[in-house]
Design an enzyme around this catalytic site. Structure first.
Site, PDB file in Angstrom:
ATOM      1  N   ARG A 147       0.871  -1.180   0.000  1.00 17.63           N
ATOM      2  CA  ARG A 147       0.000   0.000   0.000  1.00 17.63           C
ATOM      3  C   ARG A 147       0.900   1.219   0.000  1.00 17.63           C
ATOM      4  O   ARG A 147       1.549   1.513   1.003  1.00 17.63           O
ATOM      5  CB  ARG A 147      -0.851  -0.057   1.279  1.00 17.63           C
ATOM      6  CG  ARG A 147      -2.000   0.882   1.319  1.00 17.63           C
ATOM      7  CD  ARG A 147      -2.575   0.900   2.739  1.00 17.63           C
ATOM      8  NE  ARG A 147      -1.791   1.770   3.590  1.00 17.63           N
ATOM      9  CZ  ARG A 147      -1.601   1.605   4.900  1.00 17.63           C
ATOM     10  NH1 ARG A 147      -2.123   0.576   5.528  1.00 17.63           N
ATOM     11  NH2 ARG A 147      -0.880   2.456   5.579  1.00 17.63           N
TER      12      ARG A 147
ATOM     13  N   HIS B  43      -3.422   4.356   4.842  1.00 15.26           N
ATOM     14  CA  HIS B  43      -4.571   3.444   4.823  1.00 15.26           C
ATOM     15  C   HIS B  43      -5.803   4.146   4.261  1.00 15.26           C
ATOM     16  O   HIS B  43      -6.493   3.634   3.379  1.00 15.26           O
ATOM     17  CB  HIS B  43      -4.847   2.936   6.247  1.00 15.26           C
ATOM     18  CG  HIS B  43      -6.126   2.190   6.384  1.00 15.26           C
ATOM     19  ND1 HIS B  43      -6.318   0.947   5.834  1.00 15.26           N
ATOM     20  CD2 HIS B  43      -7.286   2.514   6.996  1.00 15.26           C
ATOM     21  CE1 HIS B  43      -7.545   0.535   6.100  1.00 15.26           C
ATOM     22  NE2 HIS B  43      -8.165   1.469   6.812  1.00 15.26           N
TER      23      HIS B  43
ATOM     24  N   TYR C   4       4.035   4.872  11.771  1.00 15.55           N
ATOM     25  CA  TYR C   4       4.377   3.460  11.913  1.00 15.55           C
ATOM     26  C   TYR C   4       5.197   2.898  10.774  1.00 15.55           C
ATOM     27  O   TYR C   4       5.579   1.750  10.794  1.00 15.55           O
ATOM     28  CB  TYR C   4       3.092   2.621  12.077  1.00 15.55           C
ATOM     29  CG  TYR C   4       2.072   2.769  10.963  1.00 15.55           C
ATOM     30  CD1 TYR C   4       2.183   2.019   9.798  1.00 15.55           C
ATOM     31  CD2 TYR C   4       1.020   3.679  11.072  1.00 15.55           C
ATOM     32  CE1 TYR C   4       1.259   2.162   8.775  1.00 15.55           C
ATOM     33  CE2 TYR C   4       0.093   3.822  10.049  1.00 15.55           C
ATOM     34  CZ  TYR C   4       0.209   3.060   8.909  1.00 15.55           C
ATOM     35  OH  TYR C   4      -0.697   3.208   7.900  1.00 15.55           O
TER      36      TYR C   4
HETATM   37  C1  TPP Z   1     -14.618  -5.660  11.887  1.00 18.56           C
HETATM   38  C2  TPP Z   1     -13.814  -4.424  11.666  1.00 18.56           C
HETATM   39  N1  TPP Z   1     -12.917  -4.038  12.611  1.00 18.56           N
HETATM   40  C3  TPP Z   1     -12.200  -2.896  12.431  1.00 18.56           C
HETATM   41  C4  TPP Z   1     -12.382  -2.132  11.316  1.00 18.56           C
HETATM   42  C5  TPP Z   1     -11.589  -0.835  11.129  1.00 18.56           C
HETATM   43  N2  TPP Z   1     -10.611  -1.058  10.046  1.00 18.56           N
HETATM   44  C6  TPP Z   1     -10.890  -0.642   8.803  1.00 18.56           C
HETATM   45  S1  TPP Z   1      -9.720  -1.119   7.716  1.00 18.56           S
HETATM   46  C7  TPP Z   1      -8.810  -1.892   8.903  1.00 18.56           C
HETATM   47  C8  TPP Z   1      -7.547  -2.608   8.505  1.00 18.56           C
HETATM   48  C9  TPP Z   1      -7.776  -3.653   7.472  1.00 18.56           C
HETATM   49  O1  TPP Z   1      -6.584  -4.169   6.998  1.00 18.56           O
HETATM   50  P1  TPP Z   1      -6.513  -5.221   5.836  1.00 18.56           P
HETATM   51  O2  TPP Z   1      -7.506  -6.292   6.027  1.00 18.56           O
HETATM   52  O3  TPP Z   1      -5.089  -5.646   5.704  1.00 18.56           O
HETATM   53  O4  TPP Z   1      -6.973  -4.437   4.523  1.00 18.56           O
HETATM   54  P2  TPP Z   1      -6.340  -3.133   3.855  1.00 18.56           P
HETATM   55  O5  TPP Z   1      -7.099  -1.955   4.411  1.00 18.56           O
HETATM   56  O6  TPP Z   1      -4.895  -3.080   4.166  1.00 18.56           O
HETATM   57  O7  TPP Z   1      -6.598  -3.271   2.400  1.00 18.56           O
HETATM   58  C10 TPP Z   1      -9.413  -1.732  10.142  1.00 18.56           C
HETATM   59  C11 TPP Z   1      -8.849  -2.238  11.408  1.00 18.56           C
HETATM   60  C12 TPP Z   1     -13.341  -2.563  10.372  1.00 18.56           C
HETATM   61  N3  TPP Z   1     -13.606  -1.859   9.264  1.00 18.56           N
HETATM   62  N4  TPP Z   1     -14.023  -3.711  10.565  1.00 18.56           N
END
Ligand code: TPP
Lengths: 421, 339
Positions: free
Chosen positions: A306, A310, A319
């Site tokens: 990425r 985020h 981080y």
């Molecule tokens: C159940 C849940 N917990 C927390 C969140 C908040 N949140 C949104 S994105 C994220 C990280 C997700 O990381 P990843 O699965 O690696 O996907 P990426 O965003 O890196 O594509 C978090 C903790 C959420 N959307 N859903």
């Protein structure tokens, strides 16, 4: 390209391991040190020897024993165009958020190859279940980038039709869509839409679920893989390992490389260079075909990065190290294909300029659309809560609209009075 | 408590027969599956075993493993895949084995099932039914006797109903399966074996309406599910003391059909709302609020409630105290009439 290319920078020679426990960086308000960030790293973040690659970061075609692919020059140019256009829309999305036009934007930067490769591997009859960053997949499914805007401007929750586009609506609760995809794929199987004569005959279908590395810790992703396996569902689990779940590195989610988890469910897992659009296409095409033949599921781990924060609300400098980003810039998916096209004389300057001009037009159209989006009317709040209207909701709508009418009357009355005098 | 086994149900019902609630549900499932090949059952042990309460008895034998799915043991999985199947055009009926085990599936229910229609502005319909045997009184261990219905009644986008007798069981479940909205279907497990006459040619009441189960003039009892029987028994006992109680079965907990309740309270001036669930922020709270809004000048006494307590469900040796019984209901009626 050798596997070492993908190895994360290791701790510099002679630098003593500090007292920090793995995975527990010392509490500090300053940006993390390199050691803190890589403390606790295991082999999981390396591309590793199993990585499928067809295009080196220098843009050289390489062959792979299992994933060779027939692709026309036209298709290659098409994927270059796809990637340039979605990146431009994505950058415009970021800018629009900065200018206060969008509440938030979720950037795709760096993940174009994984998404365009996977998206172009799909057939019209296939179904995608996305997370929230899948702007490139949406593009391949014929969802115009402007249709993404309402979600981030706050006018709707996604305006496209999953039934006609084969693109599900964005899913924000991490991992939910993996189960929905498994269920949809079970339906495809129950309806006899897999394994028909010819294998890739038009009546065969497959489903693909997109999720991140962080999502792999969620129970729903595990359950999705259990269901997919138990019901031999034609579902491809496409994990974009972009190394981060907001601030949590992949090492916070797993001790083994993610693609290896598939073995535990009893189906193949493959790690593909997610910055290589050709390899992403080849591997996803193969996986979807396996599903269409009735040999699903498959787990694909697209190893990528990425490049941006985020979301626009995130501060990645807290981080993440600049060095990492610099290292990954050298693997840029678009640059890689551009160099290849030019080196092999598959595209001339006119083509490249043409794509850039198209990107400028898209950016302009995207921006205009965003700025001119109408506000949703208040009754939208109550619309389509149920298929068969609830009298409770209907009464609340009527009361609320009447209440609002009261204001309109008094304002209108006031104006009328003023204008009379 | 061991669940008695039901004999395998036969084809479409013959006019007027005596059935139990469990049998009514089984007949309803069979009839829905016969009518529409897209109706499928899914859950833990619903196939070969016929469900731990035997409600799905004989269905897998007759409709096959692709229509009656013995699923892996994961509730989020059951509901999450039912959503995908519904997007594909199926009409899944999920069985949750016991009330206390719905929570691993809560996320899929509130995050996806309830919101997909609104999110897509009607482009995606999710005609999913989730059957939940609920409530106490069977002497079970923890997590087998809960009343979580108010949690779901609070969730916009879901419809929540509860049957109280064999005839409603038969009709309401078929209507729920026919509904294009997701329906949480709460079954009073301790009443599964109570009997009544079913006339399958009679016109059923519409699903999302409440029903006066016993007319009366002195006070109104409003309730649903397993407590309907308790309230009818209480009304019978009161009758012997010369008190004529009206009993209304809500049947639909979301949306609530309160017009019959308002009419009743305008006549009786008194309302006692009864349920097994914890009282705070519950279906009975909602009934009390709306009755005082609509019937303020008709009320002769404050709306009273008889519920379980705001405690976790107790060990079963204490459940007789936790669950409203005839005496607690009549005590509330006494207090209401004393105003
Ligand atoms: C159940 C849940 N917990 C927390 C969140 C908040 N949140 C949104 S994105 C994220 C990280 C997700 O990381 P990843 O699965 O690696 O996907 P990426 O965003 O890196 O594509 C978090 C903790 C959420 N959307 N859903």
């Amino acid at each position: 390209m050798s596997a070492e290319h993908w190895t994360r920078p290791s701790r510099p020679e002679g630098q003593a391991q500090n007292g920090t426990a793995p995975g527990h960086p010392a509490a500090t308000s300053a940006a993390p040190t390199r050691e803190q960030v890589i403390a606790g790293l295991r082999a999981t973040s390396e591309g590793g020897a199993d990585l499928v690659q067809l295009l080196t970061p220098e843009g050289q075609r390489v062959s792979h024993p299992n994933f060779d692919i027939d692709i026309t020059d036209e298709q290659l140019r098409g994927m270059y165009r796809d990637m340039v256009l979605v990146r431009r829309a994505d950058r415009e999305g970021n800018a629009l958020q900065r200018q206060g036009q969008l509440g938030i934007w979720v950037p795709l930067l760096g993940q174009e190859a994984a998404q365009i490769g996977a998206g172009r591997a799909m057939r019209p009859q296939d179904m995608a279940f996305p997370s929230y960053r899948e702007h490139g997949v949406a593009w391949c499914r014929g969802v115009d980038p402007t249709e993404l805007l309402g979600i981030f401007r706050g006018t709707d929750h996604g305006s496209w039709d999953p039934n006609t586009t084969g693109m599900g609506l964005y899913t924000i609760v991490i991992g939910n869509q993996c189960l929905n995809a498994a269920g949809y794929a079970m339906g495809q199987r129950f309806e006899g839409r897999v394994g028909n004569a010819g294998g890739d005959a038009a009546e065969n279908e497959a489903t693909i679920a997109f999720f991140g590395d962080g999502a792999t810790s969620q129970g729903d992703v595990h359950e999705g893989m259990v269901w997919g396996a138990v019901y031999d569902a034609p579902v491809v689990f496409f994990c974009q390992n972009n190394q981060w779940a907001i601030s949590e590195p992949t090492e916070r989610q797993t001790r083994v490389p993610l693609y290896e988890r598939a073995r535990g469910y009893g189906f193949p897992g493959i790690r593909v260079d997610g910055n290589d659009v050709l390899a992403s296409l080849a591997v996803t095409q193969w996986a979807l075909d396996e599903c269409r033949h009735g040999n699903g599921p498959v787990l694909i781990e697209a190893f990528t990065y990425r490049m941006d924060a985020h979301t626009t609300s995130d501060d990645a400098t807290r981080y993440r190290l600049d060095d990492d980003i610099e290292a990954w810039k050298l693997k840029d998916p678009i640059e890689r294909l551009r160099v290849h096209l030019v080196r092999e004389q598959l595209a001339d300057q006119e083509f490249l300029d043409g794509v850039d001009a198209e990107a400028d037009e898209l950016a302009q159209r995207f921006r205009d659309f965003c700025i001119n989006m109408p506000e949703p009317p208040p009754e939208r709040m109550f619309s389509q809560v149920y298929a068969q209207e609830s009298p409770v909701v209907a009464a609340q709508r009527d009361d609320y609209l009447q209440y609002l009418d009261g204001f309109a009357d008094s304002v209108a009355g006031h104006n009328a009075e003023g204008s009379v005098r | 408590m061991a669940a008695p086994t039901m004999e395998t149900s036969t084809a479409t019902p013959t006019p007027t027969q005596t059935i139990t609630i469990a049998k009514g549900l089984n007949m309803a499932l069979r009839s829905a599956m016969e009518r529409d090949p897209k109706v499928i059952m899914m859950g833990e042990d619903v196939g070969k075993l016929g469900g731990v309460f035997r409600v799905t008895d004989g269905l897998q034998k007759d409709f096959g493993e692709n229509r009656v799915l013995d699923t892996p043991l994961a509730e989020s999985g059951i509901i999450g895949t039912a959503i995908g199947l519904a997007m594909r055009g199926f009409r899944p009926v999920c069985e949750i084995q016991f009330d206390g085990f719905i929570f691993p599936g809560f996320d899929q229910i509130v995050s996806q099932l309830s919101k997909m229609h609104f999110r897509s502005q009607g482009k995606v319909k999710l005609p999913v039914v989730i059957r939940v045997p609920f409530g106490g009184g069977i002497g079970a261990v923890e997590h087998h006797s809960e009343s979580p219905e108010s949690l779901f009644a609070h969730v916009s986008g879901l419809k929540v109903v509860s049957c109280s007798n064999p005839v409603d069981a038969y009709w309401m479940l078929q209507q729920a399966i026919d509904s294009d909205d997701p329906v949480l279907f709460f079954e009073p497990k301790r009443r599964y074996w109570e009997k009544a006459e079913l006339d399958p040619t009679a016109e059923p009441a519409s699903l999302f309406t409440s029903k006066v189960q016993r007319p009366g003039a002195a006070a109104t009892l409003v309730t649903y599910g397993p407590m309907v029987r308790t309230c009818l028994d209480a009304a019978k006992a009161a009758e012997e003391e010369g008190r004529d109680l009206e009993v209304i079965d809500l049947r639909s907990l979301s949306p609530l059909d309160l017009d019959p309740v308002f009419d009743s309270v305008r006549r009786t001036g008194r309302l006692v709302a009864v349920s097994e669930s914890a009282p705070e922020s519950s279906v009975t709270s909602e009934v009390a609020t709306r009755v005082q809004q609509e019937c303020f000048y008709s009320l002769e006494a404050p709306v009273l409630r008889v519920n379980g307590f705001d405690t976790p469900y107790p060990p079963s040796r204490l459940e007789d105290g936790f669950l409203p019984d005839l005496d607690r209901v009549l005590d509330a009626v006494d207090r209401s009439l004393a105003y």
